[in-house]
Scaffold this motif. Structure first.
Motif, PDB file in Angstrom:
ATOM      1  N   PRO A 134       0.831  -1.211   0.000  1.00 12.95           N
ATOM      2  CA  PRO A 134       0.000   0.000   0.000  1.00 12.95           C
ATOM      3  C   PRO A 134       0.863   1.258   0.000  1.00 12.95           C
ATOM      4  CG  PRO A 134       0.029  -1.001   2.179  1.00 12.95           C
ATOM      5  CD  PRO A 134       0.759  -1.930   1.270  1.00 12.95           C
ATOM      6  N   THR A 135       0.502   2.206  -0.820  1.00 12.23           N
ATOM      7  CA  THR A 135       1.267   3.468  -0.855  1.00 12.23           C
ATOM      8  C   THR A 135       0.473   4.616  -0.234  1.00 12.23           C
ATOM      9  OG1 THR A 135       0.436   3.990  -3.058  1.00 12.23           O
ATOM     10  CG2 THR A 135       2.532   2.789  -2.940  1.00 12.23           C
ATOM     11  N   THR A 136      -0.851   4.479  -0.199  1.00 12.73           N
ATOM     12  CA  THR A 136      -1.693   5.520   0.402  1.00 12.73           C
ATOM     13  C   THR A 136      -2.448   4.915   1.594  1.00 12.73           C
ATOM     14  OG1 THR A 136      -3.613   4.953  -0.931  1.00 12.73           O
ATOM     15  CG2 THR A 136      -2.067   6.578  -1.862  1.00 12.73           C
ATOM     16  N   ASP A 151       6.893  12.720   0.337  1.00 15.21           N
ATOM     17  CA  ASP A 151       6.720  11.627  -0.617  1.00 15.21           C
ATOM     18  C   ASP A 151       6.516  10.314   0.129  1.00 15.21           C
ATOM     19  OD1 ASP A 151       7.016  13.240  -2.782  1.00 15.21           O
ATOM     20  OD2 ASP A 151       9.187  12.930  -2.944  1.00 15.21           O
ATOM     21  N   TYR A 152       5.814   9.416  -0.516  1.00 15.03           N
ATOM     22  CA  TYR A 152       5.619   8.072   0.044  1.00 15.03           C
ATOM     23  C   TYR A 152       6.977   7.412   0.314  1.00 15.03           C
ATOM     24  CZ  TYR A 152       5.112   3.005  -0.499  1.00 15.03           C
ATOM     25  OH  TYR A 152       5.214   1.651  -0.345  1.00 15.03           O
ATOM     26  N   THR A 153       7.949   7.775  -0.456  1.00 15.21           N
ATOM     27  CA  THR A 153       9.265   7.129  -0.347  1.00 15.21           C
ATOM     28  C   THR A 153      10.158   7.807   0.705  1.00 15.21           C
ATOM     29  OG1 THR A 153       9.823   8.452  -2.266  1.00 15.21           O
ATOM     30  CG2 THR A 153       9.401   6.121  -2.657  1.00 15.21           C
ATOM     31  N   THR A 154       9.530   8.458   1.679  1.00 13.16           N
ATOM     32  CA  THR A 154      10.288   9.020   2.798  1.00 13.16           C
ATOM     33  C   THR A 154      10.418   7.942   3.876  1.00 13.16           C
ATOM     34  OG1 THR A 154       9.373  11.199   2.349  1.00 13.16           O
ATOM     35  CG2 THR A 154      10.296  10.850   4.540  1.00 13.16           C
ATOM     36  N   TYR A 155      11.576   7.830   4.487  1.00 15.81           N
ATOM     37  CA  TYR A 155      11.710   6.839   5.554  1.00 15.81           C
ATOM     38  C   TYR A 155      12.444   7.440   6.758  1.00 15.81           C
ATOM     39  CZ  TYR A 155      16.680   5.719   4.814  1.00 15.81           C
ATOM     40  OH  TYR A 155      18.032   5.773   4.744  1.00 15.81           O
ATOM     41  N   THR A 156      12.156   6.859   7.918  1.00 16.07           N
ATOM     42  CA  THR A 156      12.810   7.358   9.135  1.00 16.07           C
ATOM     43  C   THR A 156      14.051   6.512   9.422  1.00 16.07           C
ATOM     44  OG1 THR A 156      11.471   5.964  10.573  1.00 16.07           O
ATOM     45  CG2 THR A 156      10.648   8.170  10.163  1.00 16.07           C
ATOM     46  N   THR A 157      15.055   7.182   9.898  1.00 12.32           N
ATOM     47  CA  THR A 157      16.315   6.473  10.115  1.00 12.32           C
ATOM     48  C   THR A 157      17.064   7.061  11.310  1.00 12.32           C
ATOM     49  OG1 THR A 157      18.350   5.737   9.034  1.00 12.32           O
ATOM     50  CG2 THR A 157      17.639   7.961   8.534  1.00 12.32           C
ATOM     51  N   GLY A 158      18.083   6.385  11.691  1.00 11.18           N
ATOM     52  CA  GLY A 158      18.948   6.849  12.775  1.00 11.18           C
ATOM     53  C   GLY A 158      20.210   6.016  12.753  1.00 11.18           C
ATOM     54  N   MET A 192       8.170  -2.022   4.631  1.00 10.13           N
ATOM     55  CA  MET A 192       7.546  -1.092   3.673  1.00 10.13           C
ATOM     56  C   MET A 192       7.657   0.357   4.153  1.00 10.13           C
ATOM     57  SD  MET A 192       3.453  -1.391   4.368  1.00 10.13           S
ATOM     58  CE  MET A 192       3.132  -3.086   4.756  1.00 10.13           C
ATOM     59  N   PHE A 193       7.504   1.264   3.197  1.00 13.52           N
ATOM     60  CA  PHE A 193       7.408   2.680   3.556  1.00 13.52           C
ATOM     61  C   PHE A 193       6.082   2.920   4.268  1.00 13.52           C
ATOM     62  CE2 PHE A 193      10.221   3.133  -0.255  1.00 13.52           C
ATOM     63  CZ  PHE A 193      11.276   3.756   0.373  1.00 13.52           C
ATOM     64  N   PHE A 194       6.031   3.988   5.045  1.00 11.13           N
ATOM     65  CA  PHE A 194       4.781   4.320   5.725  1.00 11.13           C
ATOM     66  C   PHE A 194       3.796   4.848   4.680  1.00 11.13           C
ATOM     67  CE2 PHE A 194       1.833   6.489   8.519  1.00 11.13           C
ATOM     68  CZ  PHE A 194       1.838   5.672   9.644  1.00 11.13           C
ATOM     69  N   PRO A 195       2.561   4.290   4.624  1.00 12.81           N
ATOM     70  CA  PRO A 195       1.615   4.746   3.603  1.00 12.81           C
ATOM     71  C   PRO A 195       1.264   6.230   3.774  1.00 12.81           C
ATOM     72  CG  PRO A 195       0.539   3.344   5.222  1.00 12.81           C
ATOM     73  CD  PRO A 195       1.991   3.279   5.519  1.00 12.81           C
ATOM     74  N   ALA A 196       1.179   6.920   2.667  1.00 14.35           N
ATOM     75  CA  ALA A 196       0.931   8.369   2.732  1.00 14.35           C
ATOM     76  C   ALA A 196      -0.514   8.657   3.102  1.00 14.35           C
ATOM     77  CB  ALA A 196       1.259   8.987   1.390  1.00 14.35           C
ATOM     78  N   PRO A 197      -0.753   9.343   4.217  1.00 13.37           N
ATOM     79  CA  PRO A 197      -2.134   9.683   4.563  1.00 13.37           C
ATOM     80  C   PRO A 197      -2.649  10.816   3.663  1.00 13.37           C
ATOM     81  CG  PRO A 197      -0.601  10.441   6.258  1.00 13.37           C
ATOM     82  CD  PRO A 197       0.217   9.815   5.192  1.00 13.37           C
ATOM     83  N   GLU A 198      -3.932  11.057   3.755  1.00 13.79           N
ATOM     84  CA  GLU A 198      -4.513  12.132   2.942  1.00 13.79           C
ATOM     85  C   GLU A 198      -3.873  13.471   3.333  1.00 13.79           C
ATOM     86  OE1 GLU A 198      -8.793  11.952   2.951  1.00 13.79           O
ATOM     87  OE2 GLU A 198      -8.900  13.996   2.125  1.00 13.79           O
ATOM     88  N   GLY A 199      -3.497  14.231   2.329  1.00 13.74           N
ATOM     89  CA  GLY A 199      -2.885  15.540   2.595  1.00 13.74           C
ATOM     90  C   GLY A 199      -1.393  15.464   2.862  1.00 13.74           C
ATOM     91  N   ALA A 200      -0.786  14.308   2.593  1.00 15.56           N
ATOM     92  CA  ALA A 200       0.658  14.159   2.856  1.00 15.56           C
ATOM     93  C   ALA A 200       1.462  15.134   1.999  1.00 15.56           C
ATOM     94  CB  ALA A 200       1.093  12.733   2.572  1.00 15.56           C
TER      95      ALA A 200
END
Lengths: 339, 422
Positions: B171-173, B308-315, B297-305
């Motif tokens: 899922p992307t959205t 980009d869907y292809t943003t990821y969190t890192t550390g 998976m990437f976090f699905p983009a909620p409405e109004g995002a």
């Protein structure tokens, strides 16, 4: 004459060394009116010699951090070990800020409930067990050890056992037990849900504390002479009357000590709160948990360090303990019974 | 007789005590230079075992050095600044990037740029890791922070369950995500769960996709921020509330105290998705075994995002050398060993750690995490914020737990936040 003086002097020296080695006062018996000042001076030296290390330790370990913490609570400080040159005076802002801080107020509310409800439960159950054990029940040693056993287990291990086994929502001990007894409404309770998490934490803390206080009460009860009970029984007194008229009045001072110990433990409540909420949450937060997150940045994503605010919380914890201690002493005045 | 025996015993004990100190002098190593390393691992962890081997290799290849390790564990974060302030000699300190940045930073650390120049480390470090570490420095091009172990924040999923549920595309959205959850329910599994330790990751990931990192940084550090009144907060509560209503969270979610959800729900294969960091496969390896089919998976983009869907969190965990270090050259050489091909291979194979250097293939369990890192268009900090205040976290976590457990609904969540955020 001279020889007798020499003997007397030698004996004086010997005795002084002997007494000194035992940490006792030097033998005043040898002093006369003129020599008294000299011996007093020596006494002072002995006192200083023996008390000095302890006083020094107290000053370094207790007094210095205490004074520094009180001072820190009036400043904005970026880190707990920041040099004084980095401190910025904030007056009473740290204290005022805390009383406007919803999380700190939630922590006070939690600690109040832990102290009152947890204290009532723990002390009542501990006293109940102590009275039963002191009554000559069979297998006293076994029961005493069994009740005390949870105290020998590390709090982290104990909390993990409660969280991951006893309260487990699918196959946990309580779930299985209540289901097998047909107590479906109790079996449905999810003890780690936000609604019950605090009570689950309190229940397990009480379980882990009862044994310790039971031993304290038991020691107090066992020093009461048995002939008092025999006499009461001959006079027709039942168990309840014996407890209310003999046992409780005679362990009043023990009860007061237990209450003070409970207060100190409850106000410094940390490990159980940390175990029951991996991340800080208003449901289980206590002042020390809040202080830890303020001073060290907490768990998970770090929080900005506020050593001054943390110091203010620390001072308030100390003040709370003092107030409760004074209140306990006022309400439960010391009464000496000779028996 | 007794007295004599006591005297002999006392003399023997005294002699033993004195002789007992002799090896300590001998072990002092004479001319050897000491490198003091404070690790964020406990001595019994697999990572510590790998690093012990690396230290042994380092000492063998560099006989002029001896390494003293303090296996302080994660709690190193609580004591590192005070220890440095009090003059404790530490040549290498290791902790999470947020701790190293927040508690130490450039004021406390040595710029290693000139020491690192021309080393194997500089030649082999991955570009992504280099830019991540350098990006936190004032010049943007200095080596104050040496990447030790990167991690990715992601929704892990069980590929076998997804296949059984007939989910062919990730899922992307948010709408697609909800469809995906429904298919999982239809297949007889719980779609998602979370432990209390990672709850803040879930709602900040949602809000971050709409509001961006700056806004999340502000609102997670200021309970009085007007951003808490942003419609995105109510939207987030509504969407997660809907998931609860539709049974898309495993029973008991909102009540799981770490590691209950990851161990008894996700790793046991009854729940399809779980939000966590890339250390998860290693943590639950004993439960999942080798058969578990790991997906990320990437976090699905909620409405109004807006992200980009292809943003990821890192550390990342960082190594750093404090200004009070007494052996900087030795420290850099040891860091070189820690980031060498051999050590990174061992960390990858034995602990499933994502390497900081190029040229290593990730194991099957982390292959999707590697794909995320390669295909991502943007990397943001873990939880979209470098710091989160205790005041905010305590309120938002409690209210979010109530929302997920069904104790309050979306409106109740918004009301609680409005009431409790000062």
């Amino acid at each position: 004459m001279k020889a007798s003086v020499r003997i007397c002097e030698a004996q004086k020296r010997h005795n002084t060394e002997q007494f000194g080695a035992m940490g006792l006062k030097s033998p005043i018996v040898f002093t006369d009116g003129n020599g008294g000042v000299k011996v007093k001076h020596r006494e002072r030296l002995f006192m200083a010699g023996y008390l000095g290390p302890a006083v020094l330790c107290f000053l370094i370990i207790f007094a210095y951090p205490l004074i520094r913490t009180i001072l820190m609570s009036f400043f904005v400080i970026p880190g707990i070990s920041s040099p004084v040159s980095e401190w910025k005076f904030a007056g009473l802002d740290n204290y005022i800020g805390m009383f406007r801080n919803g999380v700190f107020l939630a922590s006070l509310n939690n600690i109040w409930r832990i102290w009152l409800i947890g204290g009532a439960l723990t002390l009542a159950i501990a006293l109940f067990y102590a009275v039963i054990l002191a009554s000559g029940v069979k297998g006293k040693k076994f029961w005493r050890s069994a009740i005390y056993l949870p105290n020998t287990v590390n709090a982290v291990a104990l909390a993990t056992m409660w969280l991951q086994y006893v309260f487990q929502n699918k196959f946990g001990l309580l779930k299985t037990l209540f289901t097998s007894l047909g107590w479906t409404s109790l079996a449905k309770i999810n003890w780690t849900s936000p609604k019950y998490l605090f009570w689950g934490m309190l229940l397990s803390y009480v379980f882990g504390s009862v044994g310790y206080f039971m031993l304290i009460f038991l020691a107090g009860i066992e020093r009461i002479p048995s002939d008092l009970y025999e006499s009461a029984r001959i006079d027709g007194a039942g168990a309840w009357v014996q407890f209310t008229r003999i046992t409780f009045p005679l362990i009043r001072d023990v009860f007061r000590t237990a209450l003070t110990l409970w207060t100190i433990g409850a106000v410094n409540f940390f490990t159980w709160a940390k175990m029951f909420s991996t991340r800080i949450s208003t449901i289980t937060v206590t002042p020390v948990y809040f202080l830890y997150d303020k001073v060290f940045g907490g768990s998970g994503t770090a929080s900005a360090i506020d050593a001054g605010g943390g110091a203010a919380v620390g001072v308030m914890i100390a003040v709370i303990v003092l107030i409760v201690h004074v209140a306990i002493n006022r309400l439960l005045k010391e009464e000496v019974y000779e028996y | 007789m007794k007295n004599k025996a006591a005297k002999v015993l006392a003399m023997a004990l005294s002699a033993a005590m004195v002789l007992g100190t002799v090896p300590a002098f001998a072990e002092d190593g004479g001319d050897k230079q000491k490198v003091v390393y404070w690790a964020q691992w406990s001595e019994n962890e697999t990572q510590a075992e790998v690093l012990k081997d690396a230290i042994a290799r380092f000492e063998e290849n560099n006989p002029e050095y001896t390494v003293e390790v303090n296996w302080a564990g994660r709690e190193v974060r609580d004591i590192m600044r005070t220890s440095i302030d009090s003059g404790t000699v530490i040549d290498i300190i290791e902790s999470g990037y947020d701790r190293i940045l927040g508690q130490l930073g450039e004021d406390y650390l040595i710029d290693l740029t000139e020491y690192v120049a021309g080393t194997d480390f500089e030649a082999s470090i991955s570009e992504g890791m280099a830019s991540f570490a350098k990006g936190f420095t004032s010049t943007g091009d200095s080596w104050y922070y040496i990447p030790a172990q990167p991690f990715v924040g992601t929704i892990f999923y069980n590929k076998a369950i997804f296949r059984e549920a007939g989910i062919e595309a990730l899922p992307t959205t948010w709408a697609e995500f909800m469809d995906c959850c429904q298919k999982i329910v239809d297949a007889g599994y719980a779609p998602m769960t979370i432990d209390d330790a990672y709850m803040e990751c879930l709602y900040t990931a949602y809000l971050g996709m709409i509001m961006g990192t700056d806004s999340i940084e502000e609102m997670m550090n200021d309970s009085a921020s007007p951003l808490w009144d942003d419609p995105a907060v109510a939207q987030m509560a509504k969407d997660f509330g809907e998931m609860v209503e539709k049974g898309y969270f495993a029973e008991g979610t909102g009540s799981f105290v770490f590691p209950a959800a990851q161990n008894t729900e996700f790793a046991m294969g009854t729940t399809a998705m779980y939000y966590n960091g890339s250390w998860l496969p290693n943590e639950v390896a004993d439960i999942t075994g080798d058969e578990f089919e790991w997906g990320a998976m990437f976090f699905p983009a909620p409405e109004g995002a807006t992200e980009d869907y292809t943003t990821y969190t890192t550390g990342c965990q960082f190594y750093a050398v404090p200004k009070t270090a007494e052996n900087v050259e030795g420290a850099v050489k040891l860091i070189e060993e820690f980031t060498s091909l051999q050590t990174q291979t061992d960390l990858l194979e034995k602990c499933q750690c994502i390497p900081v250097i190029n040229g290593l293939e990730l194991p099957e369990s982390l292959a999707d995490c590697g794909t995320l890192m390669e295909t991502a268009t943007k990397a943001v900090p873990w939880c979209y914020a470098s710091t989160i205040s205790a005041e905010v976290k305590a309120v938002s976590n409690a209210s979010f737990a109530k929302l997920l457990s069904g104790e309050i609904d979306a409106d109740g969540f918004v009301q609680e936040i409005a009431d409790q955020m000062n």
